[in-house]
Design an enzyme around this catalytic site. Structure first.
Site, mmCIF file in Angstrom:
data_model
loop_
_atom_site.group_PDB
_atom_site.id
_atom_site.type_symbol
_atom_site.label_atom_id
_atom_site.label_comp_id
_atom_site.label_asym_id
_atom_site.label_seq_id
_atom_site.Cartn_x
_atom_site.Cartn_y
_atom_site.Cartn_z
ATOM 1 C CB THR A 136 -0.943 0.025 1.228
ATOM 2 O OG1 THR A 136 -0.172 0.115 2.419
ATOM 3 C CG2 THR A 136 -1.837 -1.220 1.294
ATOM 4 C CB SER A 164 3.391 0.369 -2.562
ATOM 5 O OG SER A 164 2.979 1.305 -3.517
ATOM 6 C CE LYS A 290 -1.811 -6.139 -4.525
ATOM 7 N NZ LYS A 290 -2.693 -5.027 -4.881
ATOM 8 C CG ASP A 345 -5.205 -8.474 -1.834
ATOM 9 O OD1 ASP A 345 -6.239 -8.303 -2.509
ATOM 10 O OD2 ASP A 345 -4.141 -7.886 -2.104
ATOM 11 N NE ARG A 349 -10.769 -5.106 6.776
ATOM 12 C CZ ARG A 349 -10.140 -5.089 5.595
ATOM 13 N NH1 ARG A 349 -9.197 -5.973 5.319
ATOM 14 N NH2 ARG A 349 -10.433 -4.165 4.695
HETATM 15 C C1 LIG Z 1 -4.420 2.969 0.982
HETATM 16 C C2 LIG Z 1 -4.146 1.848 0.028
HETATM 17 C C3 LIG Z 1 -3.104 1.965 -0.868
HETATM 18 C C4 LIG Z 1 -2.832 0.924 -1.750
HETATM 19 N N1 LIG Z 1 -1.763 1.031 -2.586
HETATM 20 C C5 LIG Z 1 -1.465 0.011 -3.418
HETATM 21 C C6 LIG Z 1 -0.328 0.071 -4.244
HETATM 22 O O1 LIG Z 1 0.438 1.027 -4.215
HETATM 23 N N2 LIG Z 1 -0.105 -0.987 -5.085
HETATM 24 C C7 LIG Z 1 -0.923 -2.079 -5.137
HETATM 25 O O2 LIG Z 1 -0.687 -3.006 -5.905
HETATM 26 N N3 LIG Z 1 -1.999 -2.170 -4.326
HETATM 27 C C8 LIG Z 1 -2.287 -1.154 -3.475
HETATM 28 N N4 LIG Z 1 -3.363 -1.266 -2.645
HETATM 29 C C9 LIG Z 1 -4.130 -2.525 -2.616
HETATM 30 C C10 LIG Z 1 -3.525 -3.503 -1.615
HETATM 31 O O3 LIG Z 1 -2.296 -4.007 -2.061
HETATM 32 C C11 LIG Z 1 -4.449 -4.699 -1.366
HETATM 33 O O4 LIG Z 1 -4.787 -5.296 -2.583
HETATM 34 C C12 LIG Z 1 -5.714 -4.302 -0.609
HETATM 35 O O5 LIG Z 1 -5.452 -3.304 0.337
HETATM 36 C C13 LIG Z 1 -6.302 -5.518 0.080
HETATM 37 O O6 LIG Z 1 -7.559 -5.210 0.611
HETATM 38 P P1 LIG Z 1 -7.835 -4.776 2.125
HETATM 39 O O7 LIG Z 1 -7.361 -3.367 2.269
HETATM 40 O O8 LIG Z 1 -9.311 -4.901 2.230
HETATM 41 O O9 LIG Z 1 -7.083 -5.736 3.017
HETATM 42 C C14 LIG Z 1 -3.649 -0.227 -1.756
HETATM 43 C C15 LIG Z 1 -4.697 -0.346 -0.839
HETATM 44 C C16 LIG Z 1 -4.943 0.675 0.055
HETATM 45 C C17 LIG Z 1 -6.067 0.499 1.046
#
Ligand SMILES: Cc1cc2nc3c(=O)[nH]c(=O)nc-3n(C[C@H](O)[C@H](O)[C@H](O)COP(=O)(O)O)c2cc1C
Length: 417
Positions: A136, A164, A290, A345, A349
């Site tokens: 993230t 990330s 992904k 993913d 939770r």
């Molecule tokens: C604030 C935020 C930023 C994220 N940034 C990225 C990122 O930079 N690259 C990416 O592949 N996924 C990103 N994601 C997705 C996460 O890798 C992941 O797939 C997702 O958060 C999983 O769901 P959950 O938040 O319900 O656990 C982001 C998610 C959030 C909530």
């Protein structure tokens, strides 16, 4: 008064008590009790979480949800809104949680579960937990501990961490804080030279794998963000240079020292399977995709020599289809037939969520927002506690279903409800 009147009066009195009770003050229950007296929750909610009683330190947390309102209080509204947001009606966001209710666990008994081994192996590396830290972006936007704090917390439970492309800490510093190789998540951009620079840098830093995100190919309407952002009174221009995409990316740790001329998109709308042939010639790292949601793409990934996939809807941040990832997982497991590891993913939770996915056939599970709640609430100790809670629940759920190690979590232990 007739017996019926007495019953009605005492019921009214009870409802008045409920509506006035501080237990219910911050929940929907008071309104529910007033409007639908004949339909109180069954079983009754005697101890709902209340927004006026926040935890004051990570140890007080009973579950990962306890961190979210603390993060809401501490984190700037624009950043919190960015993190919390789904898309449009946030149907997928809700589906990701509701999806777990559509699967039930099926327990085995008389198995020695006095000790449970939760470790998993991915690409030759052993991790003590199947719970992976999702990539993230922008961790320092939630707490100065940033990605290094998250890495140190991941180290405590020996979790795999994926960094990330949009991190606020470099891959070198994050790897040093984790004290072990991590994975790097790639947003390909419209320019191969930029992606290739990121990938080579990640490889030099010792990353085991590059996880290429393929589900952010279009625009998105993040309504929660757009409603919370105007409530933020800070001057965003102090940190965010919005004069151009190049200027904005130049502030990001992984974009330092790259020629950004011609960069028009940090994601990629034009990516096809050919991209991965080119990427394969660029790196010796394992290549992970992904954002897979359909079994046809999962099979194509295996056919195209991809080393693993992450079944993900980006935490409901890339589309509002209304489909959860736990719903997508079984068809993908069935089609892939064990050819490559499947990670999943979005919406995880609880330990029981993790165990359901592992029973269906996932090798590991990533979590996103919960550790950001922990980070925003208390910095590194918050992340440590979030991961500890998830580990503890996963361990207990494995004991409850009769699984001494991950290999005992098999499809026979899960059913569609
Ligand atoms: C604030 C935020 C930023 C994220 N940034 C990225 C990122 O930079 N690259 C990416 O592949 N996924 C990103 N994601 C997705 C996460 O890798 C992941 O797939 C997702 O958060 C999983 O769901 P959950 O938040 O319900 O656990 C982001 C998610 C959030 C909530």
């Amino acid at each position: 008064m007739s017996p019926a009147d007495v019953k009605l009066a005492s019921r009214r009195k009870f409802l008045q008590f409920l509506a006035a009770s501080p237990l219910l003050a911050a929940s929907d229950l008071a309104a529910f009790a007033a409007e639908r007296p004949g339909l109180l929750p069954d079983p009754m909610l005697w101890a709902p979480r209340a927004l006026d009683k926040l935890i004051s330190n990570p140890k007080e947390a009973i579950n990962v949800f306890d961190f979210e309102p603390v993060a809401f209080k501490n984190v700037p509204p624009a950043h919190f809104g960015y993190m919390a947001s789904g898309i449009d009606d946030e149907t997928t966001l809700r589906a990701n949680r509701e999806g777990f209710q559509k699967f039930v666990l099926r327990q085995r008994r008389l198995v020695d579960v006095s000790k449970v081994d939760t470790s998993v192996e991915l690409f030759g590396q052993k991790y003590d937990s199947p719970i992976v830290v999702s990539p993230t972006g922008g961790h320092k936007g939630y707490h100065p501990d940033g990605e290094s704090g998250v890495a140190r917390a991941a180290k405590v439970g020996n979790h795999l961490q994926i960094l990330s492309t949009q991190a606020t800490t470099s891959v070198e510093d994050t790897t040093a804080a984790r004290g072990a190789p991590i994975w790097f998540q790639l947003y390909a951009t419209n320019k191969f030279e930029v992606a290739s620079h990121h990938v080579k840098r990640a490889e030099r830093a010792g990353c085991v794998a590059v996880a290429v995100t393929v589900d952010r190919s279009g625009g998105r309407n993040q309504e929660t963000l757009f409603r919370l952002r105007p409530t933020d009174s800070r001057d965003c221009n102090g940190c965010h240079d919005r004069t151009s995409l190049q200027a904005s990316m130049k502030t990001r740790a992984m974009y330092q020292g790259i020629d950004l001329s011609g960069l028009t998109n940090t994601q990629s709308s034009a990516m096809t399977w050919d991209y991965f042939k080119r990427l394969r010639d660029t790196t010796k790292m394992k290549i992970v995709i992904k954002g897979i949601l359909a079994w046809e793409d999962a099979v194509l990934a295996a056919d195209n020599g991809i080393d693993a996939i992450i079944v993900s809807n980006h935490g409901a941040r890339s589309e509002d289809s209304g489909r959860s990832t736990i719903d997508a997982l079984p068809e993908i497991v069935e089609a892939v037939k064990g050819r490559i590891p499947i990670i999943v993913d979005s919406g995880f939770r609880r330990g029981s969520d993790v165990v359901k996915a592992l029973c269906i056939g996932a090798t590991a599970v990533c979590v996103g927002r919960p550790y950001i709640w922990g980070l925003g609430a208390f910095g590194q100790p918050g992340v440590e506690r979030v991961l500890e809670l998830l580990r503890t629940e996963t361990y207990a759920t494995m004991q409850q279903v009769g699984a001494p190690s991950i290999k005992y979590l098999v499809p026979a232990m899960v059913r569609r409800a």
